[in-house]
Write an enzyme that holds these catalytic residues in place. Structure first.
Site, PDB file in Angstrom:
ATOM      1  N   GLU A 106       0.821  -1.200   0.000  1.00 34.24           N
ATOM      2  CA  GLU A 106       0.000   0.000   0.000  1.00 34.24           C
ATOM      3  C   GLU A 106       0.860   1.257   0.000  1.00 34.24           C
ATOM      4  O   GLU A 106       1.050   1.895  -1.015  1.00 34.24           O
ATOM      5  CB  GLU A 106      -0.910  -0.039   1.233  1.00 34.24           C
ATOM      6  N   GLU A 109      -8.323  17.478  39.981  1.00 33.25           N
ATOM      7  CA  GLU A 109      -9.278  18.578  40.116  1.00 33.25           C
ATOM      8  C   GLU A 109      -8.634  19.890  40.522  1.00 33.25           C
ATOM      9  O   GLU A 109      -9.005  20.933  40.030  1.00 33.25           O
ATOM     10  CB  GLU A 109     -10.360  18.195  41.138  1.00 33.25           C
TER      11      GLU A 109
END
Lengths: 504, 97
Positions: free
Chosen positions: A62, A305
């Site tokens: 390919e 956080e």
């Protein structure tokens, strides 16, 4: 005769394949477009070269070799150098656009086979990668011929005693194995790569569909692609089984909580701390780390956080000096924003950090923040992957989880992770006649007795202080409080034994 | 008149191979007389040449000259088509079928 396996060296893959790909066989790697087939094919050779000293031949139908060199450089693989060292050899069977080609009459793929055999001989290859079958088949019009020829190539590979990977396209993520119906001729072994869109998030998985005559793990396993490493498969169940369990107790960092837990946490257990915002989860994580460093244990905090500054300021407010702990080399704080990467990538990085720092304790504040960037299933896999890894390293873990409602309730997070963790501690707001109090309960403590009371606690500049149980109130866990009248309480006290105050 | 350089790639001496060689030789003698050069390359003996020319299938006939380079894949049994592909068909000079 049993089938030998060739360890691929691709991280995690050798777990789920029970030792590698079948030796001297072709394994078909089938996937939709963008499912990392070419990366898989290249990495199969790259790991052979890097880890096993096994040379490889890459047959490309390919992309041109130049494109492959360029694309794989992005993953940190210097194919050109391996070619110079005689460890990697291309057989360029990509479409030659500059020639006009006419097909007429019968033909065979004798030239291709001769070239492959020649290449294998030149560098003494033990691995072959062919990418991709679809690209070859679209160029050749006679599928009956191609079928026979592929069969011949498969036989030749067995004879050469090389292990091969051949990629192939498929149209649907959950449809036929491959597009051209000729693949079954070569494929005793099929691996499927998927790249599924789920809740607007991409999720890569790998599945061993079949290995003829030999065992493998069943089902889909998530994987990710890491620069410098390539494909990293996250083997969930595979590592869970190896967990040992320890009876050694360690301090939670809070002596009162230690008592409630029957003498502290277990050394290699995972504790989940669940509560609404502001109930003291980060404090509990901070104490957990401080408790470790006072015993000269190495501690690691993943914060999802809060920023570093904020965490350090919080800790000082509770009498814990993170900076000092870092200077002593006992603490590392890693702040990560969940949105910066996919969960698989976070998991890989966290694992790397853990292996680099080698902590005795790990705290994660909060785990539920990671839920934002993932599907429920992906999140569960993340937690399982992380937990099994932490347990494998015999590290004590503490996860915090934020409940969505202020009073009572659980989060989806907990539903998915509570069975995985060994202990669960609930922090809850308790409203008593218009006043907010905080309550703590040890819900589960695997392998140990624990205090069954819901106890009142307070927070001051020295941290958390756990006191007596709530007695004249019920329904704390659900958030639907019921007050019990004092005379009723007296009557009940006659029925049951007295409050058991915590003795220190 | 152009000079022709042709390469025929084959895998071993099979019946198909022999037939292709025979057909090609005849066509060249009839149509190109003294102005062609034909190389017959067995990929089993010279795989590196197949590598250089990036040949996959056999038989493959490559017309190196005259340009443009052209590949004909197959056993060359349809002589009319072969002539046409080589550009030796007077009716459809250079046409690709």
């Amino acid at each position: 005769m049993t089938i030998n396996k060739l360890p691929t060296g691709i991280s995690g893959l050798d777990h789920i394949t029970n030792g590698g790909l079948p030796r001297s066989r072709i394994t078909l790697v089938s996937g939709s477009s963008g499912s990392a087939k070419t990366v898989f094919a290249c990495q199969f050779l790259a790991e052979g070269i890097r880890q096993a000293g096994e040379n490889g031949v890459f047959v490309t139908f390919e992309e041109s070799p130049e494109d492959i060199r360029l694309n794989m450089a992005g993953l940190g693989w210097d194919i050109r150098q391996w070619e110079d060292e005689g460890r990697w050899l291309f057989v360029d069977a990509s479409h030659q656009t500059d020639d006009e080609t006419v097909m007429m009459g019968d033909y065979d793929l004798g030239a291709l086979l001769a070239r492959v055999q020649n290449a294998v001989q030149i560098i003494g290859a033990q691995r072959i990668a062919m990418d991709s079958l679809g690209a070859l088949l679209t160029r050749l019009d006679n599928s009956a011929t191609v079928r026979g020829e592929l069969f011949r190539i498969a036989s030749a590979i067995k004879e050469m005693d090389v292990t091969a990977v051949m990629t192939s396209e498929r149209a649907d993520e959950y449809g036929e194995i491959a597009r051209y119906n000729v693949e079954e001729f070569v494929a005793d072994n099929v691996v499927i790569l998927r790249n599924v869109l789920e809740d607007e998030k991409r999720r890569r998985t790998i599945e061993i569909l079949k290995f003829r005559g030999t065992s493998h793990a069943k089902g889909e396993y998530p994987f990710t692609i890491v620069p410098g490493q390539g494909i990293v498969v996250i083997p969930l169940s595979a590592i869970e089984l190896k967990q040992k369990s320890s009876n050694t107790r360690i301090t939670s960092g809070n002596s009162e909580l230690d008592l409630m837990c029957g003498g502290g946490f277990f050394r290699d257990s995972i504790v989940l701390v669940s509560g609404a915002t502001g109930t003291g989860k980060t404090l509990m994580a901070t104490s957990f780390l401080a408790g470790g460093t006072t015993n000269n244990e190495r501690c690691l905090l993943f914060a999802f956080e809060e920023s570093r500054d904020q965490l350090f300021r919080n800790a000082i407010g509770w009498g814990v000096d993170f900076e000092q702990m870092e200077r002593e080399g006992l603490l590392r704080v890693v702040c990560v924003y969940p949105e910066t990467a996919g969960l698989e990538d976070h998991l890989i990085r966290m694992r790397e950090t853990i292996d680099e720092f080698r902590p005795n304790r790990v705290a994660i504040d909060s785990l539920s923040a990671m839920e934002r960037v993932s599907t429920i299933r992906g999140f569960r896999e993340f937690v399982i992957g992380l937990t099994s890894f932490i347990k494998l390293r015999e590290i004590a873990g503490l996860y915090t989880s934020t409940t969505p409602s202020l009073l009572g309730g659980t989060s989806i997070t907990e539903g998915h992770i509570s069975t995985i963790t060994d202990s669960i501690i609930l922090l809850r707001y308790v409203e008593i006649f218009g006043e907010m109090h905080r309550g703590l309960a040890v819900l589960k403590m695997r392998g140990s007795m624990h205090d069954k009371n819901i106890r009142k606690f307070t927070i001051d500049e020295r941290g958390m202080h756990i006191g007596n149980p709530f007695r004249n109130i019920s329904g704390i866990l659900s958030g639907n409080f019921m007050y019990v009248a004092p005379n009723e309480l007296d009557r009940m006290q006659d029925l049951f034994q007295d409050d058991t105050p915590l003795s220190l | 008149m152009d000079n022709y350089i042709l390469k025929l790639y084959i895998t071993g001496r099979t019946l198909r191979t022999e037939r292709a060689i025979f057909t090609l030789q005849r066509l060249c003698d009839e149509n190109l007389k003294e102005r062609y050069e034909l190389l017959i390359i067995d990929v089993l003996e010279k795989p590196h040449l197949a590598e250089m020319d990036k040949v996959l299938a056999t038989p493959t006939l490559i017309r190196e000259l005259p340009l443009p380079r052209r590949r004909i894949i197959g056993d060359l049994s349809d002589t009319q088509k072969v002539l046409s592909a080589l550009g030796l068909d007077t009716d459809s000079a250079g046409e690709i079928v």
